[in-house]
Design an enzyme around this catalytic site. Structure first.
Site, mmCIF file in Angstrom:
data_model
loop_
_atom_site.group_PDB
_atom_site.id
_atom_site.type_symbol
_atom_site.label_atom_id
_atom_site.label_comp_id
_atom_site.label_asym_id
_atom_site.label_seq_id
_atom_site.Cartn_x
_atom_site.Cartn_y
_atom_site.Cartn_z
ATOM 1 N N ASN A 1 19.434 -28.042 8.988
ATOM 2 C CA ASN A 1 20.672 -27.358 9.721
ATOM 3 C C ASN A 1 20.539 -27.436 11.243
ATOM 4 O O ASN A 1 21.215 -26.693 11.957
ATOM 5 C CB ASN A 1 20.715 -25.993 9.250
ATOM 6 C CG ASN A 1 21.274 -25.754 7.869
ATOM 7 O OD1 ASN A 1 21.904 -26.721 7.218
ATOM 8 N ND2 ASN A 1 20.968 -24.627 7.069
ATOM 9 N N HIS B 1 29.152 -16.172 2.134
ATOM 10 C CA HIS B 1 27.593 -16.293 1.752
ATOM 11 C C HIS B 1 27.237 -15.238 0.994
ATOM 12 O O HIS B 1 27.698 -14.111 0.790
ATOM 13 C CB HIS B 1 26.986 -16.221 3.278
ATOM 14 C CG HIS B 1 25.573 -16.495 3.221
ATOM 15 N ND1 HIS B 1 24.680 -15.629 3.098
ATOM 16 C CD2 HIS B 1 24.944 -17.815 3.256
ATOM 17 C CE1 HIS B 1 23.408 -16.272 2.956
ATOM 18 N NE2 HIS B 1 23.640 -17.592 2.978
ATOM 19 N N GLU C 1 33.367 -16.600 6.145
ATOM 20 C CA GLU C 1 32.763 -17.634 7.101
ATOM 21 C C GLU C 1 33.508 -18.418 8.077
ATOM 22 O O GLU C 1 34.773 -18.569 7.778
ATOM 23 C CB GLU C 1 31.980 -18.494 6.278
ATOM 24 C CG GLU C 1 30.781 -17.589 5.394
ATOM 25 C CD GLU C 1 29.846 -18.576 4.813
ATOM 26 O OE1 GLU C 1 29.146 -19.634 5.417
ATOM 27 O OE2 GLU C 1 29.918 -18.535 3.354
ATOM 28 N N SER D 1 28.952 -22.815 4.086
ATOM 29 C CA SER D 1 27.761 -23.371 4.063
ATOM 30 C C SER D 1 27.587 -24.484 2.850
ATOM 31 O O SER D 1 26.849 -25.326 3.138
ATOM 32 C CB SER D 1 26.695 -22.449 3.961
ATOM 33 O OG SER D 1 26.818 -21.801 2.820
ATOM 34 N N ASP E 1 31.429 -14.662 9.775
ATOM 35 C CA ASP E 1 29.926 -15.032 9.852
ATOM 36 C C ASP E 1 30.130 -16.565 10.318
ATOM 37 O O ASP E 1 30.558 -17.373 9.596
ATOM 38 C CB ASP E 1 29.418 -15.000 8.556
ATOM 39 C CG ASP E 1 28.028 -15.550 8.544
ATOM 40 O OD1 ASP E 1 27.459 -16.191 9.425
ATOM 41 O OD2 ASP E 1 27.251 -15.302 7.508
ATOM 42 N N HIS F 1 27.525 -21.446 10.727
ATOM 43 C CA HIS F 1 27.567 -22.968 10.841
ATOM 44 C C HIS F 1 28.647 -23.546 11.822
ATOM 45 O O HIS F 1 28.625 -24.758 11.859
ATOM 46 C CB HIS F 1 28.032 -23.498 9.601
ATOM 47 C CG HIS F 1 26.842 -23.241 8.457
ATOM 48 N ND1 HIS F 1 25.688 -23.845 8.358
ATOM 49 C CD2 HIS F 1 26.813 -22.278 7.582
ATOM 50 C CE1 HIS F 1 24.715 -23.273 7.313
ATOM 51 N NE2 HIS F 1 25.530 -22.218 6.976
ATOM 52 N N LYS G 1 20.607 -22.509 13.112
ATOM 53 C CA LYS G 1 21.305 -23.841 12.911
ATOM 54 C C LYS G 1 21.500 -24.447 14.127
ATOM 55 O O LYS G 1 20.343 -25.415 14.609
ATOM 56 C CB LYS G 1 22.875 -23.574 12.415
ATOM 57 C CG LYS G 1 22.698 -23.359 10.681
ATOM 58 C CD LYS G 1 22.178 -22.055 10.523
ATOM 59 C CE LYS G 1 22.576 -21.672 8.966
ATOM 60 N NZ LYS G 1 21.891 -20.264 8.618
#
Length: 384
Positions: A47, A133, A175, A179, A204, A207, A235
C-alpha cells in the site's frame, strides 16, 4: 465441545475452504521490491502508493527524531507521552487539510474504533456503507447505537434509511476509496443527503489521502468537508498511524472520552517527526510528480489487462482488483505469478464476498513502466 476442539474445528474449516491466512516474514515488504532473504519479486501488494517508505528525507527525519526524543513516547498522551513533535504534526495536519483540529492515533483501526465508541450512544443510529472497512463495521456493531447498512455507494438507499425515525443522532460512515474494490464513494452526494437529514458524515480516507487530487484526499477532490475525517499514514505516507480531523469541540470531547486515545501509549515522537516530513513531501511538487507517475501506471495497467481479457473492477485508484472467483484458482494464479517474479496477494472470503476471490494488485509511484509491462506479460502467460 472443549476450547481446544472449538479452535481445532475452526482452523480445519478454514483450511478446507482454502481460506487460511498465513504470514510471511520478509526482509522488505514495501517499495518496488519484496525481498525474502536473497530472493526478490516485483511487489504488487504494498500500500506504499507514493513510494515514500524508502524516501531518504523521511528516513533521515525519523533518525533525527530518534536522536532527539529516543525510541518511544513513554506513555499515554494524557500522561507524559504527548510531545512537541506530536503537537507540531497535529497542527500541520489541521492546517493542510483545512480543519480546526487533528488528533493522532496509533493506527487507523484505533482511530475508527475510538471515534465511534466515544460519539455514539443508545438511541443513535449509524448508517454505514455495506463495504466499509472491518474497523468501522466492528465498532458500529459493538456500539449501543443501532447499525444499518446501505447498499454500496447507493445514495437512494442511504436516503431511505436516513428518513426513518430515530430518537438520537445519525452518523453516516463510508470510505473515500474502498480497500478491496478500489472504487471511490460518491462523497458529494452522500454528504448532501446526510446533511439534509441533519446527520453527520464520517469518512475513512485511508486509501485516498496523499493520492487523490492535490494530496489532500478524496474529500478535498470532491469538494466535501465531513464532520469527521480519518486519515491514515500506512499507505501513501509510507509510515503508520492515523489522525482524526474535526472541530475544536469534537477534539476536546474525544480527548475526554476516546478510550483508545486515553489508555494507549502514544506513537513515538520520532515517528511524528518523520510523518511531518512525509506530509511536506506529499503536499509538494515532488508529491504532484509521484501522483502523476502513479496515474500513468494505473492507466497503462488497466488498458493492458482489459486487452488481455482479465476481469477488473471499475477502480481508477492504485488498487486494481483482478477478480478470479473461487479460492483454489486464485491461489494457483498467485503462485504462478510469483514463480515468474511478481508478488501479488490472493484475497479470499471472508475478507471479500463468496465467489469474488481476487488478486489485489496495488500499483505505486516506485514502480517503473517496465514493471507494469512485466506484470502484464506474466498475466498474459498465465491466462493462456
Amino acid at each position: 465441545m472443549s476450547w481446544q476442539q472449538k479452535i481445532d474445528d475452526s482452523l480445519m474449516q478454514r483450511r478446507a475452504a482454502q481460506a487460511l491466512r498465513v504470514r510471511l516474514p520478509v526482509s522488505q515488504g514495501a517499495g518496488r521490491w519484496l525481498r525474502q532473504g536473497d530472493a526478490r519479486w516485483l511487489n504488487f501488494s504494498s500500500n506504499d502508493y507514493l513510494g515514500l517508505s524508502q524516501h531518504p528525507q523521511i528516513v533521515a527525519a525519523w533518525q533525527q527524531g530518534a536522536s532527539q526524543y529516543g525510541t518511544g513516547s513513554g506513555g499515554s498522551g494524557h500522561v507524559t507521552g504527548y510531545s512537541v513533535a506530536h503537537q507540531a504534526l497535529e497542527a500541520a495536519l489541521a492546517d493542510r487539510l483545512g480543519y480546526p483540529r487533528a488528533l493522532l492515533f496509533i493506527s487507523g483501526f484505533a482511530a475508527n474504533q475510538a471515534t465511534i465508541a466515544a460519539l455514539l450512544h443508545k438511541g443513535d443510529r449509524i448508517i454505514a456503507d455495506r463495504l466499509s472497512h472491518a474497523s468501522l463495521l466492528e465498532a458500529a456493531s459493538l456500539s449501543p447505537a443501532e447499525l444499518r447498512r446501505f447498499t454500496h455507494n447507493d445514495g437512494e438507499h442511504l436516503q431511505t434509511l436516513l428518513a426513518k425515525p430515530v430518537a438520537g443522532q445519525q452518523l453516516v460512515v463510508t470510505e473515500g476509496i474502498f480497500s478491496m474494490d478500489g472504487d471511490s464513494a460518491p462523497l458529494a452526494d452522500i454528504a448532501a443527503r446526510t446533511r439534509s437529514a441533519n446527520g453527520w458524515l464520517m469518512v475513512d480516507d485511508a486509501h485516498g489521502i496523499g493520492v487523490c487530487g492535490d494530496g489532500r484526499g478524496s474529500c478535498a477532490a470532491q469538494g466535501v468537508k465531513p464532520e469527521l475525517l480519518v486519515v491514515t499514514f500506512g499507505k501513501a505516507f509510507g509510515l503508520s498511524g492515523a489522525a482524526v480531523l474535526c472541530s475544536d469541540s469534537v477534539a476536546e470531547y474525544l480527548l475526554q472520552f476516546a478510550r483508545h486515545l486515553i489508555y494507549s501509549t502514544a506513537m513515538p515522537p520520532a515517528q511524528a517527526v518523520a510523518l511531518q516530513t512525509a506530509l511536506a513531501v506529499v503536499m509538494s511538487e515532488e508529491g504532484d510528480a509521484r501522483r502523476e507517475t502513479l496515474r500513468q501506471h494505473i492507466g497503462r495497467f488497466r488498458q493492458g489487462a482489459q486487452q488481455l481479457g482479465w476481469r477488473l473492477t471499475s477502480s481508477e485508484s492504485a488498487i486494481q482488483p483482478l477478480i478470479v472467483g473461487e479460492n483454489a484458482p486464485t491461489l494457483a494464479l498467485a503462485e504462478r505469478l510469483r514463480q515468474q517474479g511478481c508478488w501479488l496477494s490472493a484475497i479470499r472470503p471472508p475478507t471479500v464476498p463468496a465467489g469474488t476471490a481476487r488478486l489485489r494488485i496495488t500499483l505505486t509511484a516506485a514502480h517503473l513502466q517496465d514493471d507494469i509491462d512485466r506484470l502484464l506479460e506474466v498475466l498474459d502467460a498465465a491466462g493462456r
